[in-house]
Motif scaffolding. Structure first.
Motif, PDB file in Angstrom:
ATOM      1  N   ILE A 285     -72.273 -25.227  36.052  1.00  0.00           N
ATOM      2  CA  ILE A 285     -72.684 -23.948  36.115  1.00  0.00           C
ATOM      3  C   ILE A 285     -71.802 -23.261  35.101  1.00  0.00           C
ATOM      4  CG2 ILE A 285     -72.973 -21.513  37.605  1.00  0.00           C
ATOM      5  CD1 ILE A 285     -72.976 -23.289  39.976  1.00  0.00           C
ATOM      6  N   ILE A 286     -72.574 -22.601  34.168  1.00  0.00           N
ATOM      7  CA  ILE A 286     -71.837 -21.941  33.138  1.00  0.00           C
ATOM      8  C   ILE A 286     -72.297 -20.474  33.221  1.00  0.00           C
ATOM      9  CG2 ILE A 286     -72.151 -20.903  30.661  1.00  0.00           C
ATOM     10  CD1 ILE A 286     -72.628 -24.374  30.065  1.00  0.00           C
ATOM     11  N   TYR A 287     -71.147 -19.646  33.733  1.00  0.00           N
ATOM     12  CA  TYR A 287     -71.180 -18.342  34.023  1.00  0.00           C
ATOM     13  C   TYR A 287     -70.982 -17.355  32.701  1.00  0.00           C
ATOM     14  CZ  TYR A 287     -69.671 -13.869  35.670  1.00  0.00           C
ATOM     15  OH  TYR A 287     -69.424 -12.450  35.772  1.00  0.00           O
ATOM     16  N   LEU A 288     -71.845 -16.777  32.328  1.00  0.00           N
ATOM     17  CA  LEU A 288     -71.645 -15.840  31.263  1.00  0.00           C
ATOM     18  C   LEU A 288     -71.055 -14.402  31.676  1.00  0.00           C
ATOM     19  CD1 LEU A 288     -74.985 -16.480  29.358  1.00  0.00           C
ATOM     20  CD2 LEU A 288     -72.696 -17.514  28.898  1.00  0.00           C
ATOM     21  N   ASP A 289     -69.645 -14.197  31.359  1.00  0.00           N
ATOM     22  CA  ASP A 289     -69.181 -13.095  31.989  1.00  0.00           C
ATOM     23  C   ASP A 289     -69.193 -11.981  31.081  1.00  0.00           C
ATOM     24  OD1 ASP A 289     -67.502 -11.718  33.942  1.00  0.00           O
ATOM     25  OD2 ASP A 289     -65.606 -11.985  32.522  1.00  0.00           O
TER      26      ASP A 289
END
Length: 209
Positions: A133-137
């Motif tokens: 899961i790539i979380y774009l913060d």
């Protein structure tokens, strides 16, 4: 041979999820990976898309948080049964959002009790987990600035405080889950792509193609 992965891109509205999903597809194709399915939540099937429109664009009727939650899970069940489960062992599935969005938006943003999310997860038998899961913060102020000129849906019109709560819950989840990779999306698009590329290439290298 294992030539399939489940990749999820997460983040608040305006974080650049759609752009990054398309970029990942381009990266995969550069490695001659063509068995790719791109999907999104809520939506992804004809029935789920109708539910998406209700969730996002209902304006003339009182719309409770519980109604929103149930529609999201109905949409997710359609996506699971018709797209994800039939293809999880044969394709690279790229999804713009998945189940942790419900935790961030419904628990963090809406304040819904976690026990309802847990019940619904079990009810739809959602036991399929992403490989990454790539979380774009991103700072909500920056995110909403990016989408200020687009026609906003019901959720995009929420307040800065709402998106701050959502972001904080995303970060709370990410710190406890090793498959969630946090990417600073406050940076330029090129920098974000560079960081994402490193994660995806590492994933590809651990996959037998």
């Amino acid at each position: 041979m294992k030539n399939h992965k489940f990749i999820v891109i997460e983040g608040i509205d305006g974080s650049g999820k759609t752009t990054i999903c398309n970029y990942i597809i381009k990266l995969l194709k550069n490695f001659n990976i063509t068995n790719i399915i791109l999907t999104h939540e809520p939506g992804g099937t004809p029935v789920a898309e109708k539910l998406r429109n209700i969730i996002k664009f209902t304006k003339k009727e009182n719309f409770s948080y519980k109604t929103e939650l149930l529609l999201i899970y109905a949409s997710r069940l359609q996506l699971l049964n018709n797209i994800i489960r039939p293809n999880i062992n044969t394709h690279w599935i790229i999804s713009d959002r998945y189940d942790i969005s419900s935790y961030a938006y419904q628990i963090g943003g809406r304040g819904i009790n976690k026990k309802y999310i847990t019940f619904l997860q079990n009810f739809i038998k959602n036991n399929i987990k992403p490989d990454i899961i790539i979380y774009l913060d991103i700072d909500p102020i920056i995110a909403l600035q990016r989408i200020k000129f687009k026609k906003k849906d019901r959720i995009e019109n929420e307040s800065i405080n709402f998106f701050s709560r959502v972001r904080n819950y995303y970060l709370k989840i990410a710190k406890k889950n090793k498959i969630i990779k946090i990417i600073n999306a406050n940076n330029s698009l090129e920098n974000v792509k560079f960081l994402v590329k490193k994660k995806i290439i590492k994933l590809i290298k651990f996959t037998e193609i």
